[in-house]
Design a protein around this motif. Structure first.
Motif, short mmCIF file in Angstrom:
data_model
loop_
_atom_site.label_atom_id
_atom_site.label_comp_id
_atom_site.label_asym_id
_atom_site.label_seq_id
_atom_site.Cartn_x
_atom_site.Cartn_y
_atom_site.Cartn_z
N GLY A 1 0.72 -1.12 0.13
CA GLY A 1 0.02 -0.02 -0.08
C GLY A 1 0.89 1.35 0.11
O GLY A 1 0.28 2.20 0.05
N ALA A 2 2.14 1.32 -0.08
CA ALA A 2 3.10 2.30 -0.07
C ALA A 2 3.05 3.09 -1.38
O ALA A 2 3.71 4.13 -1.51
CB ALA A 2 4.53 1.91 0.32
N GLY A 3 2.49 2.75 -2.50
CA GLY A 3 2.66 3.21 -3.88
C GLY A 3 3.81 2.85 -4.61
O GLY A 3 4.04 3.59 -5.46
N ALA A 4 4.53 1.73 -4.31
CA ALA A 4 5.85 1.63 -5.20
C ALA A 4 5.41 1.41 -6.60
O ALA A 4 6.16 1.80 -7.53
CB ALA A 4 6.54 0.38 -4.48
N SER A 5 4.30 0.64 -6.84
CA SER A 5 3.86 0.40 -8.43
C SER A 5 3.77 1.68 -9.18
O SER A 5 4.11 2.00 -10.28
CB SER A 5 2.66 -0.48 -8.53
N THR A 6 2.91 2.85 -8.48
CA THR A 6 2.69 4.03 -9.01
C THR A 6 3.99 4.70 -9.28
O THR A 6 4.17 5.19 -10.45
CB THR A 6 1.88 4.85 -7.97
N ALA A 7 4.91 4.65 -8.30
CA ALA A 7 6.23 5.28 -8.51
C ALA A 7 7.14 4.57 -9.62
O ALA A 7 7.69 5.61 -10.36
CB ALA A 7 7.17 5.20 -7.14
N ALA A 8 6.96 3.16 -9.76
CA ALA A 8 7.58 2.56 -11.07
C ALA A 8 7.13 3.04 -12.38
O ALA A 8 7.67 3.12 -13.38
CB ALA A 8 7.36 1.16 -10.63
N PHE A 9 5.45 3.11 -12.22
CA PHE A 9 5.07 3.63 -13.65
C PHE A 9 5.56 5.01 -13.94
O PHE A 9 5.89 5.48 -15.15
CB PHE A 9 3.46 3.77 -13.47
N ALA A 10 5.57 5.88 -12.94
CA ALA A 10 6.07 7.31 -13.23
C ALA A 10 7.54 7.11 -13.65
O ALA A 10 7.86 7.91 -14.53
CB ALA A 10 6.05 7.97 -11.85
N GLY B 1 18.28 -1.24 -25.47
CA GLY B 1 17.83 0.15 -24.99
C GLY B 1 16.46 0.21 -24.14
O GLY B 1 15.82 1.10 -24.38
N ALA B 2 16.57 -0.70 -23.17
CA ALA B 2 15.30 -0.89 -22.13
C ALA B 2 15.87 -0.81 -20.59
O ALA B 2 16.92 -0.71 -20.28
CB ALA B 2 14.59 -2.28 -22.36
N HIS B 3 14.61 -0.68 -19.76
CA HIS B 3 14.82 -0.46 -18.38
C HIS B 3 13.82 -1.43 -17.98
O HIS B 3 12.89 -1.45 -18.21
CB HIS B 3 14.79 0.79 -17.90
N LEU B 4 14.29 -2.07 -16.77
CA LEU B 4 13.65 -2.85 -15.82
C LEU B 4 13.30 -2.51 -14.36
O LEU B 4 14.30 -2.01 -13.66
CB LEU B 4 13.98 -4.32 -16.07
N ILE B 5 12.11 -2.52 -13.91
CA ILE B 5 11.98 -2.28 -12.42
C ILE B 5 11.25 -3.37 -12.00
O ILE B 5 10.21 -3.94 -12.55
CB ILE B 5 11.06 -0.71 -12.42
N VAL B 6 11.59 -3.86 -10.90
CA VAL B 6 10.74 -4.99 -10.09
C VAL B 6 10.48 -4.36 -8.72
O VAL B 6 11.29 -3.86 -7.85
CB VAL B 6 12.16 -6.00 -9.89
N THR B 7 9.25 -4.45 -8.28
CA THR B 7 8.72 -4.29 -6.96
C THR B 7 8.68 -5.58 -6.08
O THR B 7 8.42 -6.43 -6.45
CB THR B 7 7.63 -3.63 -6.99
#
Length: 653
Positions: A71-80, A138-144
């Motif tokens: 519920g801390a909003g990590a996914s929203t931060a990752a989208f941003a 030329g890509a980037h990856l975020i893992v929550t």
């Protein structure tokens, strides 16, 4: 044939006791490209967390592992973060297995909720190799990753512990965004911000610091300035949605079968008409009364009832022959009726009933279902026995899915089996909605997938229909590749004819996948495979149904549920090469030759369709395949004879 925007309501001509509307819920988690509108909606009112600059720096290495509490909003931060680099239309979701994954495009990739098993295998060697592949693409990856999930120590250079913005910051930004969008006037926005700064709301936000709490407060204040609600009622609504509050009200009502049955009905069937809830509550009430011995019968309004006193029996119990009114019962459990409205699927007025507090339905049902022995079974039995009303499958399915997302043990999915194996479609749709909700929680993705895999191979036709119904919704849109594999398995019965129920369910699933442009090639390629299956198999029968419907009217045909109606002209215009392959195979197949030939003739005879599909060019390409395809040659020769005869008649006249 554009992207889906928002929920889709599908109206068909089925009887009211079966279904008149199918709502397709866009998924929150995806394994594939996220629609740009979806991403922009998630980032509306976004407030940068305190660790955003650090995240940008780590992401320069092409991989970021973002740790956060629920519920801390990590996914929203990752989208941003990914939208900054690739735009709202440049983000693709991944499943939890990175061992075999390879980046294919210069996009932002997002894996939400890494499982503990996958996290344990995510070491320095794996991340270094992935970073090199990402850099090359030329890509980037975020893992929550949830904060409590253990990660190998050598992954520290890629990790950032997410520090969310305060709930007060989020509420302020959300209200300002509503003013900027014109949804609130400047005066209304100033009034809402004034309430936000008051001691009561400041204290609530201090006790509820997560970003989601700020969003809920902003919604409540928006209701306050738009509808004239009091600040006290908004605060009460925010506070009664907690599990603690739910447990307290259930304890207070533990000896009141009428209150418990009504609360259960509203929790399970939120926003259904009052008559539907009264009916469900009346069926459930005696089942609850059987649990507690003597029935408590009252002679006064609910607010005067002593719920801790002895049960009233004998002549005194027969004093009040009416009992409390429905409105009094609603007041007693903290619920109210919404204004009367006409639903899209109903031909009659509907007066929905809801709890006054936000999320109170979710909290009450979760406690009833998981904390009290036997209550889940009573609710299932009541659902099974109560008459069906349009919309019940959606309300109950989503509510049950949210509850089961917090359940544990082997019976979590097993309890869905009775409805999944039902001959009645609305019960199968209920299970589909429940699974679609459950799979939004990363920890359950694998379990849901395995359950669907087993059902797709079952001998039971209804179970395979439930698999298709599940693919005709958020599950299919979130995982189109997996969904097509499940549909393929559901049609794996070589010695049986295609059951009408299964044909309708698979057709609905395919039309749902076709509702998003990114899935078109996947669906058309799978249909081409089914065209090549042996005649008499279910796969071939489904392909024949697709070709015939698309050529003569649309697929799915009128009257059948479908998120998008596809015609042969649509394929010729939007996917000419794949359409050519499908048409060649269809003309070569005796089962579909006549329908396909008729469909092509209809396009050629319509000037608008002929122009839209560039039909002369398509016909030239089709004629070029005639030498090696007897069905195509037959069509070309017959067309030539018909045109020649028409020309001769015109000349003679």
């Amino acid at each position: 044939m554009g992207d889906v925007g928002g929920n889709l309501t599908v109206i068909n001509s089925a009887a009211l006791d079966e279904t008149v509307a199918n709502l397709i819920i866009p998924p929150r988690l995806r394994e594939g490209p996220y629609p740009a509108n979806d991403v922009r909606g998630r980032l509306r009112g976004f407030v940068e967390p305190r660790t955003h600059a650090q995240c940008r720096k780590v992401l320069d290495s092409h991989i970021l592992v973002l740790r956060a509490t629920s519920g801390a909003g990590a996914s929203t931060a990752a989208f941003a973060l990914l939208a900054e680099r690739y735009g709202a239309d440049g983000i693709t979701g991944l499943d939890s297995d990175l061992s075999r994954w390879r980046p294919t495009e210069a996009r932002g990739y997002l894996l939400q909720g890494l499982s503990p098993v996958a996290a344990a295998s995510l070491g320095e060697v794996v991340l270094t190799g992935l970073a090199a592949l990402l850099r090359r693409a030329g890509a980037h990856l975020i893992v929550t990753v949830r904060a409590e999930t253990a990660l190998p120590g050598d992954t520290v250079p890629w990790q950032v512990v997410h520090r969310p913005p305060s709930s007060a910051e989020v509420a302020t930004k959300r209200l300002n965004t509503l003013v900027e969008a014109g949804e609130l006037t400047p005066e209304q926005g100033a009034g809402a911000l004034g309430h936000l700064a008051s001691a009561d709301f400041a204290g609530h936000l201090h006790a509820h610091p997560l970003p989601g709490d700020g969003v809920e407060v902003a919604k409540g204040l928006c209701d306050l300035v738009l509808s004239g609600k009091s600040a006290a009622s908004v605060l009460d609504g925010l506070q009664t949605g907690s599990l603690t509050a739910a447990r307290e009200v259930l304890k207070e009502s533990s000896r009141r079968a009428d209150s418990l049955s009504l609360m259960a009905a509203i929790s399970l069937l939120s926003e259904q008409d009052r008559t539907v809830l009264e009916e469900f509550s009346a069926i459930l009430r005696p089942r609850i009364e059987e649990r507690g011995g003597p029935v408590l019968v009252t002679t006064g309004p609910p607010e005067r009832i002593d719920t801790h006193g002895p049960a009233v029996e004998g002549p005194q119990a027969r004093g009040d022959l009416l009992g409390p009114s429905f409105q009094e019962r609603l007041d007693a459990v903290g619920a109210h009726q919404l204004p009367i409205r006409f639903g899209a699927a109903q031909r009659y007025p509907v007066q929905p009933v809801v709890f006054s507090g936000r999320h109170r339905s979710d909290a009450l049902l979760r406690c009833l279902w998981l904390d009290y022995e036997g209550m889940a079974s009573l609710l299932w039995k009541t659902l099974d026995e109560a008459p069906h009303h349009p919309g019940v499958e959606l309300a109950a399915g989503q509510a049950i899915g949210k509850v089961l997302a917090h359940a544990t043990g082997p019976d979590t999915l097993r309890q869905l089996h009775l409805f999944a194996a039902s001959d009645t479609r609305w019960r199968r749709r209920l299970v589909a909605y429940a699974l679609g909700e459950m799979v939004q929680y990363p920890a359950l993705t694998g379990a849901v997938r395995e359950q669907l895999r087993q059902w797709s191979r079952a001998a039971s036709i209804p179970l395979r229909c439930t698999v298709a119904e599940t693919c005709a919704g958020s599950y299919g849109l979130a995982r189109p590749v997996v969904a097509l594999k499940l549909l393929d398995a559901a049609l794996d019965e070589p010695d049986k004819g295609l059951d009408g129920r299964l044909r309708t369910a698979v057709s609905f699933a395919l039309s749902t996948l076709l509702a998003e442009d990114t899935n078109h090639t996947l669906v058309l390629d799978r249909l081409r495979e089914w065209q090549g299956a042996n005649p008499g198999t279910q796969r071939h029968a489904l392909a024949v149904h697709f070709i015939e419907s698309m050529s003569l009217t649309s697929f799915p045909p009128p009257g059948a549920p479908g998120a998008r109606r596809v015609r042969l002209a649509d394929l010729l215009a939007d996917h000419p090469q794949r359409a050519l392959d499908l048409v060649v195979a269809a003309l070569d197949d005796p089962a579909t030759h006549e329908a396909t030939a008729t469909g092509l003739s209809l396009i050629e005879s319509d000037p608008a369709l002929r122009d839209r599909t560039a039909f002369p060019r398509f016909l030239a390409s089709l004629s070029g395949t005639a030498r090696n395809n007897r069905g195509v040659l037959r069509f070309v020769l017959r067309r030539h004879r018909v045109r020649a005869a028409s020309s001769a008649e015109g000349f003679a006249s």
